[in-house]
Design a protein around this motif. Structure first.
Motif, PDB file in Angstrom:
ATOM      1  N   THR A  53       0.848  -1.187   0.000  1.00 63.30           N
ATOM      2  CA  THR A  53       0.000   0.000   0.000  1.00 63.30           C
ATOM      3  C   THR A  53       0.888   1.243   0.000  1.00 63.30           C
ATOM      4  O   THR A  53       2.081   1.152   0.259  1.00 63.30           O
ATOM      5  CB  THR A  53      -0.883   0.026   1.259  1.00 63.30           C
ATOM      6  N   VAL A  54       0.265   2.408  -0.303  1.00 62.91           N
ATOM      7  CA  VAL A  54       1.062   3.641  -0.340  1.00 62.91           C
ATOM      8  C   VAL A  54       1.656   3.943   1.034  1.00 62.91           C
ATOM      9  O   VAL A  54       2.785   4.422   1.136  1.00 62.91           O
ATOM     10  CB  VAL A  54       0.256   4.876  -0.821  1.00 62.91           C
ATOM     11  N   GLU A  55       0.870   3.664   2.106  1.00 61.29           N
ATOM     12  CA  GLU A  55       1.401   4.004   3.432  1.00 61.29           C
ATOM     13  C   GLU A  55       2.609   3.132   3.784  1.00 61.29           C
ATOM     14  O   GLU A  55       3.490   3.547   4.518  1.00 61.29           O
ATOM     15  CB  GLU A  55       0.324   3.935   4.527  1.00 61.29           C
TER      16      GLU A  55
ATOM     17  N   HIS B   4      -0.692  10.306   1.180  1.00 59.20           N
ATOM     18  CA  HIS B   4       0.542   9.549   0.955  1.00 59.20           C
ATOM     19  C   HIS B   4       1.051   9.698  -0.473  1.00 59.20           C
ATOM     20  O   HIS B   4       2.249   9.781  -0.700  1.00 59.20           O
ATOM     21  CB  HIS B   4       0.320   8.071   1.298  1.00 59.20           C
ATOM     22  N   ARG B   5       0.080   9.746  -1.438  1.00 59.66           N
ATOM     23  CA  ARG B   5       0.525   9.906  -2.819  1.00 59.66           C
ATOM     24  C   ARG B   5       1.217  11.252  -3.013  1.00 59.66           C
ATOM     25  O   ARG B   5       2.274  11.341  -3.639  1.00 59.66           O
ATOM     26  CB  ARG B   5      -0.666   9.750  -3.780  1.00 59.66           C
TER      27      ARG B   5
ATOM     28  N   PRO C  42      -5.028   7.780   1.679  1.00 59.16           N
ATOM     29  CA  PRO C  42      -4.062   7.454   0.610  1.00 59.16           C
ATOM     30  C   PRO C  42      -3.631   8.653  -0.217  1.00 59.16           C
ATOM     31  O   PRO C  42      -2.468   8.737  -0.633  1.00 59.16           O
ATOM     32  CB  PRO C  42      -4.819   6.443  -0.252  1.00 59.16           C
TER      33      PRO C  42
ATOM     34  N   VAL D 161       4.839   2.220   1.560  1.00 56.91           N
ATOM     35  CA  VAL D 161       5.966   2.859   0.864  1.00 56.91           C
ATOM     36  C   VAL D 161       6.463   4.057   1.679  1.00 56.91           C
ATOM     37  O   VAL D 161       7.669   4.255   1.861  1.00 56.91           O
ATOM     38  CB  VAL D 161       5.569   3.292  -0.569  1.00 56.91           C
ATOM     39  N   SER D 162       5.521   4.864   2.207  1.00 56.74           N
ATOM     40  CA  SER D 162       5.913   5.999   3.050  1.00 56.74           C
ATOM     41  C   SER D 162       6.688   5.519   4.268  1.00 56.74           C
ATOM     42  O   SER D 162       7.705   6.112   4.648  1.00 56.74           O
ATOM     43  CB  SER D 162       4.677   6.770   3.523  1.00 56.74           C
TER      44      SER D 162
ATOM     45  N   LEU E 158       4.613  11.143  -1.233  1.00 56.37           N
ATOM     46  CA  LEU E 158       5.629  10.398  -1.982  1.00 56.37           C
ATOM     47  C   LEU E 158       6.099  11.185  -3.201  1.00 56.37           C
ATOM     48  O   LEU E 158       7.289  11.167  -3.531  1.00 56.37           O
ATOM     49  CB  LEU E 158       5.086   9.028  -2.389  1.00 56.37           C
TER      50      LEU E 158
END
Lengths: 345, 108
Positions: free
Chosen positions: A4-6, A308-309, A305, A8-9, A312
């Motif tokens: 998930t994006v989180e 987070h996008r 999300p 990746v963060s 990032l």
């Protein structure tokens, strides 16, 4: 496990923490060796340390800022828990960072030995206190002692971090930082024939002592984790990578010590960086999926999300600017060995 | 704050004109005296700007979204960090002033 994006963060946050440990950690380590400077070459040791950190140590704080910004933007409830419930150690660390920076500058502008010594001791004491407090914060979030019932921090503002395990992590951080600093300084002094070669030997001995201290601190932290951080202990026990990680870390540690013994300083630095990378990476893996054990996980404390996008995207654009700048900075001030991996023949 | 800004802008233009006319760094007494008087204005304007935004926004911490009273930390004993940070700022300010004075004396 779904990517998930989180997630990746959170990975970016761990990478920034690692960069902070490897770079700013060594600057704290320089302050620790400033405090422990002894023998007939005491002043020379201090000059070498000051000269090594002066051009870069301000920049190295960018990584801590990145960690804090990702935590604040991406994981607001975990940020709130850490900054509120751990207010005391965080404030002491902050004061230490401020005291260190200003004392370092005041020392170079002040006249007279007495006032230079006064600023020097403030610089070196702050260099020991700050890593202890940063370690205490990391130890506490892993310990599971910080509790949030959805309304208040029921564990209070002192009890969670006034325990053996967080302080063991603090001592571990001090040992790691001292080890990195001494190893880096050995590389720094390569080919600098105008400086007494005995200083390099001083730092080689210091690096070896610090390597042993890292081993002891790691063992103590490991033993204390059973009672002090049971969730981490449980988390680790079922994982297939637990032993490979341990063995790889130990191998890197032995490699660093062997290289120091054989005076292959660049290789020693490479092994030390691998060792510390595995330690920090192992910490992140052991903490997963939590940010603050047991009430805040990566998923439960994550911002929407879209945040987070955007975060990032900002990190990516920032990296395009930051990484080349850092490359130039280190290449200019640290010379051709800045990114070397093994010693030249 | 705005007045100081316009004033500093005007002094800047005055200096530029004087420099352009004389073809050198201007050393007219009136201009130099004005620059000395103008020197602290930038700092005062910055502080004034902060006071306008911080005090002017009350009782909101985020205008229209969250009140300052709702944003305050639940931690008791907030007087301790207040005193600590005030002392730190006071100490840093004193030291910076002392070092600046020392540097100026050294040059003279």
């Amino acid at each position: 496990m779904e990517l998930t994006v989180e997630l990746v963060s959170a990975a970016c946050m761990l990478a920034a923490l690692l960069a902070y440990v490897l770079l700013a950690g060594a600057d704290f380590g320089a302050g620790i060796w400033d405090l422990l400077a002894t023998g007939p070459r005491r002043q020379l040791q201090r000059d070498v340390l000051a000269h090594s950190v002066a051009p870069i140590w301000d920049t190295n704080h960018v990584w801590l800022i990145l960690v804090v910004v990702i935590l604040l933007t991406g994981f607001p409830s975990a940020f709130s828990a850490i900054m509120t419930a751990l207010r005391v150690p965080v404030t002491i660390a902050l004061l230490g960072i401020v005291a260190r920076g200003s004392a370092f500058v005041f020392r170079s502008y002040s006249h007279g030995n007495a006032s230079q010594q006064r600023w020097g001791s403030l610089f070196s004491i702050a260099s020991v206190v700050t890593p202890i407090m940063l370690g205490v914060v990391l130890g506490t979030i892993a310990s599971g002692a910080l509790r949030w019932d959805g309304d208040t921090y029921i564990s209070g503002f002192f009890a969670p971090w006034c325990a053996p395990f967080p302080w063991a992590v603090g001592a571990f951080a001090v040992a790691i930082f001292a080890f990195l600093a001494a190893t880096y300084v050995c590389v720094e002094l390569l080919g600098r024939s105008q400086i007494d070669p005995a200083v390099q030997e001083d730092f080689r001995r210091r690096a070896l002592v610090a390597a042993a201290a890292v081993g002891v601190a790691a063992a103590v932290t490991w033993l204390l984790a059973r009672s002090g951080a049971p969730a981490i202990e449980r988390n680790l026990s079922g994982q297939w990578w637990k032993w490979p990680l341990q063995i790889a870390t130990a191998a890197a540690a032995i490699g660093a010590i062997a290289s120091l013994v054989r005076r292959r300083y660049v290789l020693a630095r490479t092994c030390a960086v691998i060792q510390v990378t595995l330690i920090v990476g192992g910490f992140g893996a052991a903490l997963f999926p939590f940010l603050v054990v047991p009430d805040f996980t990566i998923a439960s404390s994550a911002a929407p999300p879209v945040t987070h996008r955007l975060l990032l995207a900002a990190i990516g654009l920032g990296a395009l600017l930051l990484l080349p700048s850092l490359y130039v900075l280190f290449r200019v001030f640290k010379g051709r060995r800045a990114f070397a991996v093994i010693d030249e023949e | 704050m705005v007045g100081f800004g316009v004033w500093m802008l005007a002094v800047g233009v005055w200096f530029a004109l004087a420099a352009w006319r004389s073809g050198a760094v201007p050393i007219g007494r009136r201009l130099l005296k004005t620059i000395v008087i103008t020197a602290p204005m930038g700092f005062i304007a910055i502080e004034a700007g902060w006071i306008v935004t911080e005090v002017g926004r009350q009782p909101w911490i985020i205008y229209g979204v969250m009140r300052t009273a709702d944003a305050v930390t639940p931690m008791p004993g907030l007087i301790t960090p207040l005193i600590t940070f005030s002392l730190v700022f006071l100490l840093l300010g004193t030291v910076v002033t002392a070092l600046l004075v020392q540097q100026v004396r050294k040059v003279r």
